[in-house]
Design a protein around this motif. Structure first.
Motif, PDB file in Angstrom:
ATOM      1  N   GLY A  12     -14.087   5.581   7.002  1.00 41.64           N
ATOM      2  CA  GLY A  12     -13.064   4.173   6.887  1.00 41.64           C
ATOM      3  C   GLY A  12     -13.950   3.229   7.001  1.00 41.64           C
ATOM      4  N   PHE A  13     -13.211   2.206   6.197  1.00 41.72           N
ATOM      5  CA  PHE A  13     -13.806   0.520   7.068  1.00 41.72           C
ATOM      6  C   PHE A  13     -14.484   0.318   8.607  1.00 41.72           C
ATOM      7  CE2 PHE A  13     -10.114  -0.327   3.334  1.00 41.72           C
ATOM      8  CZ  PHE A  13     -10.882   0.464   1.889  1.00 41.72           C
ATOM      9  N   SER A  14     -15.376  -0.041   7.921  1.00 42.93           N
ATOM     10  CA  SER A  14     -15.704  -0.810   9.513  1.00 42.93           C
ATOM     11  C   SER A  14     -14.792  -1.983   9.706  1.00 42.93           C
ATOM     12  CB  SER A  14     -17.498  -1.633   9.109  1.00 42.93           C
ATOM     13  OG  SER A  14     -17.637  -2.474  10.207  1.00 42.93           O
ATOM     14  N   GLY A  15     -14.405  -1.238  10.920  1.00 46.16           N
ATOM     15  CA  GLY A  15     -13.147  -1.905  11.675  1.00 46.16           C
ATOM     16  C   GLY A  15     -11.692  -1.875  11.518  1.00 46.16           C
ATOM     17  N   ALA A  16     -11.731  -0.947  10.649  1.00 48.29           N
ATOM     18  CA  ALA A  16     -10.121   0.080  10.750  1.00 48.29           C
ATOM     19  C   ALA A  16      -9.851   1.038  11.706  1.00 48.29           C
ATOM     20  CB  ALA A  16     -10.162   0.897   9.540  1.00 48.29           C
ATOM     21  N   PRO A 124      -7.176   0.146   7.489  1.00 44.72           N
ATOM     22  CA  PRO A 124      -6.511  -1.342   8.315  1.00 44.72           C
ATOM     23  C   PRO A 124      -5.006  -1.181   7.534  1.00 44.72           C
ATOM     24  CG  PRO A 124      -7.574  -2.430   6.950  1.00 44.72           C
ATOM     25  CD  PRO A 124      -7.792  -0.368   6.856  1.00 44.72           C
ATOM     26  N   PRO A 125      -3.677  -1.308   7.939  1.00 43.62           N
ATOM     27  CA  PRO A 125      -2.767  -1.825   7.296  1.00 43.62           C
ATOM     28  C   PRO A 125      -2.880  -2.571   5.806  1.00 43.62           C
ATOM     29  CG  PRO A 125      -2.493  -2.037   9.443  1.00 43.62           C
ATOM     30  CD  PRO A 125      -3.208  -2.788   9.415  1.00 43.62           C
ATOM     31  N   SER A 126      -3.726  -3.758   6.454  1.00 42.83           N
ATOM     32  CA  SER A 126      -3.920  -4.466   4.759  1.00 42.83           C
ATOM     33  C   SER A 126      -5.532  -5.308   5.020  1.00 42.83           C
ATOM     34  CB  SER A 126      -2.720  -6.141   5.099  1.00 42.83           C
ATOM     35  OG  SER A 126      -3.270  -6.608   6.167  1.00 42.83           O
ATOM     36  N   ALA A 127      -5.831  -5.835   3.210  1.00 40.79           N
ATOM     37  CA  ALA A 127      -7.177  -6.212   3.881  1.00 40.79           C
ATOM     38  C   ALA A 127      -6.900  -7.578   5.045  1.00 40.79           C
ATOM     39  CB  ALA A 127      -7.539  -6.584   2.405  1.00 40.79           C
ATOM     40  N   LYS A 128      -6.580  -8.363   5.222  1.00 38.63           N
ATOM     41  CA  LYS A 128      -5.677  -9.697   5.960  1.00 38.63           C
ATOM     42  C   LYS A 128      -6.768  -8.531   7.495  1.00 38.63           C
ATOM     43  CE  LYS A 128      -5.594 -13.829   6.240  1.00 38.63           C
ATOM     44  NZ  LYS A 128      -6.942 -14.443   5.182  1.00 38.63           N
ATOM     45  N   VAL A 129      -5.890  -7.839   7.739  1.00 42.27           N
ATOM     46  CA  VAL A 129      -6.072  -7.635   9.208  1.00 42.27           C
ATOM     47  C   VAL A 129      -7.079  -6.651   9.404  1.00 42.27           C
ATOM     48  CG1 VAL A 129      -5.312  -5.885  10.709  1.00 42.27           C
ATOM     49  CG2 VAL A 129      -3.428  -6.612   9.595  1.00 42.27           C
ATOM     50  N   LEU A 130      -7.874  -6.471   8.598  1.00 37.86           N
ATOM     51  CA  LEU A 130      -8.816  -6.486   8.619  1.00 37.86           C
ATOM     52  C   LEU A 130     -10.329  -7.079   8.741  1.00 37.86           C
ATOM     53  CD1 LEU A 130     -11.006  -3.281   8.613  1.00 37.86           C
ATOM     54  CD2 LEU A 130     -11.160  -4.338   6.076  1.00 37.86           C
ATOM     55  N   GLU A 131     -10.555  -8.386   7.986  1.00 41.49           N
ATOM     56  CA  GLU A 131     -11.238  -9.252   8.056  1.00 41.49           C
ATOM     57  C   GLU A 131     -10.764  -9.643   9.633  1.00 41.49           C
ATOM     58  OE1 GLU A 131      -9.757 -12.945   5.801  1.00 41.49           O
ATOM     59  OE2 GLU A 131     -11.691 -13.138   5.814  1.00 41.49           O
TER      60      GLU A 131
ATOM     61  N   GLN B 193      -0.500   5.362  -3.200  1.00 42.31           N
ATOM     62  CA  GLN B 193      -0.955   5.565  -4.465  1.00 42.31           C
ATOM     63  C   GLN B 193      -1.339   3.568  -4.596  1.00 42.31           C
ATOM     64  OE1 GLN B 193      -3.892   7.351  -6.233  1.00 42.31           O
ATOM     65  NE2 GLN B 193      -4.784   5.020  -6.560  1.00 42.31           N
ATOM     66  N   GLU B 194       0.081   3.395  -3.965  1.00 47.16           N
ATOM     67  CA  GLU B 194       0.609   2.019  -5.002  1.00 47.16           C
ATOM     68  C   GLU B 194      -0.069   0.856  -2.959  1.00 47.16           C
ATOM     69  OE1 GLU B 194       4.918  -0.359  -3.839  1.00 47.16           O
ATOM     70  OE2 GLU B 194       4.996   1.783  -4.515  1.00 47.16           O
ATOM     71  N   PHE B 195      -0.205   1.766  -2.132  1.00 49.72           N
ATOM     72  CA  PHE B 195      -0.542   0.958  -0.510  1.00 49.72           C
ATOM     73  C   PHE B 195      -2.700   1.032  -0.913  1.00 49.72           C
ATOM     74  CE2 PHE B 195      -3.192   1.347   2.522  1.00 49.72           C
ATOM     75  CZ  PHE B 195      -2.202   0.997   3.761  1.00 49.72           C
ATOM     76  N   ILE B 196      -2.869   1.896  -1.161  1.00 49.89           N
ATOM     77  CA  ILE B 196      -4.448   1.644  -1.839  1.00 49.89           C
ATOM     78  C   ILE B 196      -4.797   0.891  -2.830  1.00 49.89           C
ATOM     79  CG2 ILE B 196      -6.295   2.872  -2.789  1.00 49.89           C
ATOM     80  CD1 ILE B 196      -4.685   5.584  -1.709  1.00 49.89           C
ATOM     81  N   ASN B 197      -3.537   0.991  -4.427  1.00 46.32           N
ATOM     82  CA  ASN B 197      -4.549  -0.078  -4.712  1.00 46.32           C
ATOM     83  C   ASN B 197      -3.910  -1.669  -4.753  1.00 46.32           C
ATOM     84  OD1 ASN B 197      -4.662   1.935  -6.620  1.00 46.32           O
ATOM     85  ND2 ASN B 197      -2.700   1.796  -8.058  1.00 46.32           N
ATOM     86  N   THR B 198      -3.266  -1.774  -3.791  1.00 46.50           N
ATOM     87  CA  THR B 198      -3.082  -3.275  -2.961  1.00 46.50           C
ATOM     88  C   THR B 198      -3.889  -3.345  -1.882  1.00 46.50           C
ATOM     89  OG1 THR B 198      -0.703  -2.671  -2.832  1.00 46.50           O
ATOM     90  CG2 THR B 198      -1.250  -4.589  -1.583  1.00 46.50           C
ATOM     91  N   ILE B 199      -4.874  -2.922  -1.121  1.00 47.03           N
ATOM     92  CA  ILE B 199      -5.505  -2.600  -0.584  1.00 47.03           C
ATOM     93  C   ILE B 199      -7.019  -3.735  -1.161  1.00 47.03           C
ATOM     94  CG2 ILE B 199      -7.249  -1.938   1.097  1.00 47.03           C
ATOM     95  CD1 ILE B 199      -5.536  -2.359   2.860  1.00 47.03           C
ATOM     96  N   ARG B 200      -7.638  -2.429  -2.392  1.00 48.29           N
ATOM     97  CA  ARG B 200      -8.457  -2.960  -2.659  1.00 48.29           C
ATOM     98  C   ARG B 200      -8.212  -4.188  -4.014  1.00 48.29           C
ATOM     99  NH1 ARG B 200      -8.428   3.137  -6.373  1.00 48.29           N
ATOM    100  NH2 ARG B 200      -9.268   3.899  -4.829  1.00 48.29           N
TER     101      ARG B 200
END
Lengths: 207, 207
Positions: A12-16, A124-131, B193-200
């Motif tokens: 998983g991502f670091s920070g997840a 994480p639930p979103s990239a924003k949350v990860l950041e 897949q939709e969620f994964i694509n969004t995070i990406r």
């Protein structure tokens, strides 16, 4: 019926939050053990040999590779990381599920060697949350945060190689979610072949 | 994230308790719906059209087959049994998991058509317990019990085609066990897949 342990690979991502989830999971349930990796990198402040890692020399590490004493290993930024075989296989034979917190390179080696291993990817639930989580630690420079986000970007490529994703919004929910996934994994016919054969034999005798 | 329903196929020996587990599961959780099969066999006393089965004529059934209105069907002892497509696909698109209580022939058809369907096989803790449960009903002759045990013997051949076995020792435990299996199934990367694509995409933008 004798239960055999399962290998659970967690990436998983670091920070997840994968480390926190796994620590809480092993605290809450007796059936799990965390494998400790060996590495050639130097211990950081506060790290202890045999707790975070087994800190060994390059020569020792290469000897382990040679003797097939590692079930996976990889090199990152000039340092080796690997999972010693003995601890894992001892626990498995005791019916304990062993958790490996490793990166995708090692995860794929494990899947090849142990095809019934369960691979989890914590997100994480979103990239924003990860950041925000990375910044929230307050210990990292902008440069380090950028590197981690860039790393996450690369790691995201491999998600489809995992069996399950865990979206870490809330610690306790994630712990239960991982526990559910592993409980379900124990119920595959392949992991219960002995029981199935017994019932078949018994039914044959009743008929 | 929009959740899409999953098809859950449940088979198992007569007397293993699959009907009771599924009834309790749908009573306890809103996210599940039980599909009702169509059949050409005559209703037994106490059975109601649209509750146990949709009772239809041979001609109507064959017309459904022709129109691809069934997602699986099979013939047992001169009677047709099948699962009408419309109900299942409506529920799936509403995010509801649909449970199909069907035999192995139909189960394999479903797996072929919906490769992310989850196939469960419900078993008693032992053949002895199965026999006791069948006798315990008190409604069956020795002849019928023998037939059921012989049938179980044949069905046992196919267990390895299923994704999970559920050992039904205790109703509430089995209900939770099925719920865990299905919850875990929702966490495959393919189903997210939709969620994964969004995070990406988000990570790409942050980088």
């Amino acid at each position: 019926m004798k239960r055999k342990g399962i290998i659970i690979v967690v990436s998983g991502f670091s920070g997840a939050g994968k480390g926190t989830i796994m620590k809480e999971l092993t605290r809450k349930y007796d059936q799990y053990a965390l494998s400790i990796s060996a590495t050639t990198r130097k211990p950081r402040e506060g790290e202890e040999n045999g707790r975070e890692y087994f800190f060994i020399s390059k020569e020792e590490f290469e000897k382990l590779i040679e003797e097939d004493g590692l079930i996976e290993h990889a090199k990152y930024v000039d340092n080796y990381y690997g999972t010693p075989r003995k601890y894992v296989e001892d626990k498995l034979s005791q019916g304990i599920d062993v958790i490996l917190e490793i990166e995708i390179q090692g995860a794929l080696q494990i899947k090849e060697r142990y095809n019934d291993a369960v691979l989890l990817f914590v997100m994480p639930p979103s990239a924003k949350v990860l950041e925000e989580r990375l910044r929230g630690r307050g210990t990292e420079t902008d440069e380090v945060i950028r590197k981690r986000l860039s790393r996450a970007n690369e790691e995201a490529i491999g998600i489809e190689n995992y069996d399950y994703i865990v979206i870490n919004d809330n610690l306790q929910d994630s712990v239960e979610c991982v526990h559910e996934i592993i409980s379900a994994a124990h119920l595959s016919p392949a992991r219960n072949q002995e029981f199935i054969n017994t019932i078949r034999k018994e039914l044959g005798e009743l008929n």
